[in-house]
Design a protein around this motif. Structure first.
Motif, mmCIF file in Angstrom:
data_model
loop_
_atom_site.group_PDB
_atom_site.id
_atom_site.type_symbol
_atom_site.label_atom_id
_atom_site.label_comp_id
_atom_site.label_asym_id
_atom_site.label_seq_id
_atom_site.Cartn_x
_atom_site.Cartn_y
_atom_site.Cartn_z
ATOM 1 N N VAL A 1 35.279 40.896 41.798
ATOM 2 C CA VAL A 1 34.903 39.488 41.904
ATOM 3 C C VAL A 1 35.363 38.898 43.239
ATOM 4 N N PHE B 1 38.729 33.877 29.983
ATOM 5 C CA PHE B 1 39.347 34.618 31.081
ATOM 6 C C PHE B 1 40.821 34.876 30.810
ATOM 7 N N LEU C 1 34.651 33.253 41.641
ATOM 8 C CA LEU C 1 34.976 33.125 40.219
ATOM 9 C C LEU C 1 34.765 31.677 39.796
ATOM 10 N N ILE D 1 40.091 42.642 38.887
ATOM 11 C CA ILE D 1 39.420 41.368 39.177
ATOM 12 C C ILE D 1 39.105 41.274 40.659
ATOM 13 N N LYS E 1 30.083 38.071 41.956
ATOM 14 C CA LYS E 1 30.377 36.741 41.419
ATOM 15 C C LYS E 1 30.483 36.840 39.901
ATOM 16 N N ARG E 2 31.255 35.919 39.326
ATOM 17 C CA ARG E 2 31.397 35.879 37.871
ATOM 18 C C ARG E 2 31.560 34.436 37.414
ATOM 19 N N VAL F 1 37.535 30.196 44.063
ATOM 20 C CA VAL F 1 37.439 29.644 42.714
ATOM 21 C C VAL F 1 36.652 28.343 42.731
#
Length: 384
Positions: free
Chosen positions: A136, A99, A139, A132, A91-92, A169
């Motif tokens: 991830v 970004f 996000l 990415i 996770k980020r 997202v």
């Protein structure tokens, strides 16, 4: 997770860390539902044939969340609580502008590479999205806002590949998806991204009638003069009011490859000493990065800025400029009244602007204003 995210949120309300709010609670229930779906999706391991084909249940990824509403309603706070609570691999959490800056750096690096030089028509997006996708799965974006035509023309292809790979997202914004890039040049080319975002995220409005952040800062003084127990107690009250009395935790922030340790932070508020913030080798780019992580800065023991502290005074000027431009809120203890704080001839002229901004930053109008997008430029990235 030992207990649900809603139970975690309810405990914060019960402990009077957060005020009860039905609209926020409704959003928390949506977060709770997403957390359960993410946990289930993460537990689904691809079978042999899916591994051979490089598939990872991407088509089964749950719909994310896009939460919008006015400033100070708690969007970022709820997202950060969710991010810190959920036990999801890869996770980020990142500011949207930060970004996109990384994406543009990746595109530039690709075009300078041998692969990019081999064929000028080669699409750099797969090169940028590959790391990415690898690192991830969840996000989380803060301050999702599009006002740059380069970003606008890029987002549909960029996020098309991310969503196709199963990336989920979560985003906060002051405007609904259809309000993004409003009246922008060639906006019709941006509309497919809006449709993609509405398809891949559940759009929710946080309709709260209180600006909690402003109310908490208006309830008491935010500047204190003198480095004594009274000033310390004043800053303690500001911290407790903004965080509900949480102790706060240390957090490490990456600043251009360097690790900067914030000694105390909670709910988007950081507390730090002047020495660590302005006597360390930091510049505007670093302060901008910090302003993307925290909406409020509480600074202890800002000293008298005489000639012996000329470098620190220059950094303090850069810091105030950055916070002012971003719309971040400031509470601090000062060694002297504002108009007596500087005694350095070398920075006297610049400090007059800083003084004016410090005065404005405690006004009700400033405290009620939203955060602003500030782009990083060569001009404002020079270190002192």
């Amino acid at each position: 997770m030992g207990h649900s995210f809603f139970a975690h949120y309810q405990k914060l309300v019960d402990d009077q860390v957060l005020k009860p709010d039905p609209a926020q609670a409704d959003i928390v229930r949506q977060f709770d539902e997403l957390a359960q779906k993410l946990q289930h999706h993460q537990s689904q391991k691809p079978n042999f044939f899916q591994r051979i084909l490089g598939q990872d249940h991407a088509e089964d990824a749950p719909q994310g969340l896009y939460i919008w509403g006015d400033v100070g309603r708690g969007k970022t706070m709820l997202m950060d609580l969710f991010f810190n609570h959920i036990e999801v691999e890869k996770k980020r959490r990142v500011h949207f502008h930060e970004f996109m800056a990384e994406v543009h750096e990746g595109i530039a690096a690709f075009r300078k590479s041998e692969r990019g030089k081999e064929n000028g028509r080669r699409d750099p997006i797969p090169y940028v999205t590959a790391p990415i996708i690898e690192k991830v799965k969840l996000l989380c974006f803060d301050e999702f806002h599009v006002n740059d035509i380069t970003d606008a023309m890029l987002l549909s292809r960029l996020f098309g590949q991310l969503f196709e790979a199963g990336l989920v997202v979560v985003a906060t914004s002051n405007v609904p998806p259809e309000g993004l890039y409003k009246n922008g040049l060639n906006r019709q080319l941006f509309v497919p991204f809006i449709e993609l975002l509405q398809q891949k995220t559940k759009v929710l409005r946080l309709d709260v009638d209180h600006d909690y952040r402003r109310e908490k800062l208006e309830e008491q003084p935010i500047y204190f003069f003198g480095h004594d127990d009274k000033a310390q107690a004043g800053l303690d009250r500001v911290w407790n009011n903004l965080t509900g009395g949480q102790t706060g935790e240390r957090e490490n922030i990456d600043l251009q490859g360097r690790t900067f340790s914030v000694p105390q932070q909670a709910l988007g508020v950081m507390r730090i000493g002047f020495k660590q913030l302005c006597e360390a080798p930091l510049g505007s780019r670093d302060y901008l990065r910090l302003s993307h992580h925290y909406h409020t800065f509480i600074i202890d023991e800002i000293p008298y800025l005489d000639r012996a502290r000329s470098d620190a005074a220059k950094r303090f000027i850069l810091l105030v400029d950055t916070l002012y431009d971003r719309g971040c809120k400031l509470s601090a203890s000062f060694a002297a009244p504002l108009d007596e704080l500087s005694g350095d001839d070398q920075t006297a002229f610049e400090f007059q602007r800083t003084l004016s901004r410090l005065v404005e930053m405690r006004s009700l109008e400033y405290l009620g204003a939203p955060l602003n997008d500030v782009e990083e430029t060569e001009e404002n990235s020079v270190d002192v």
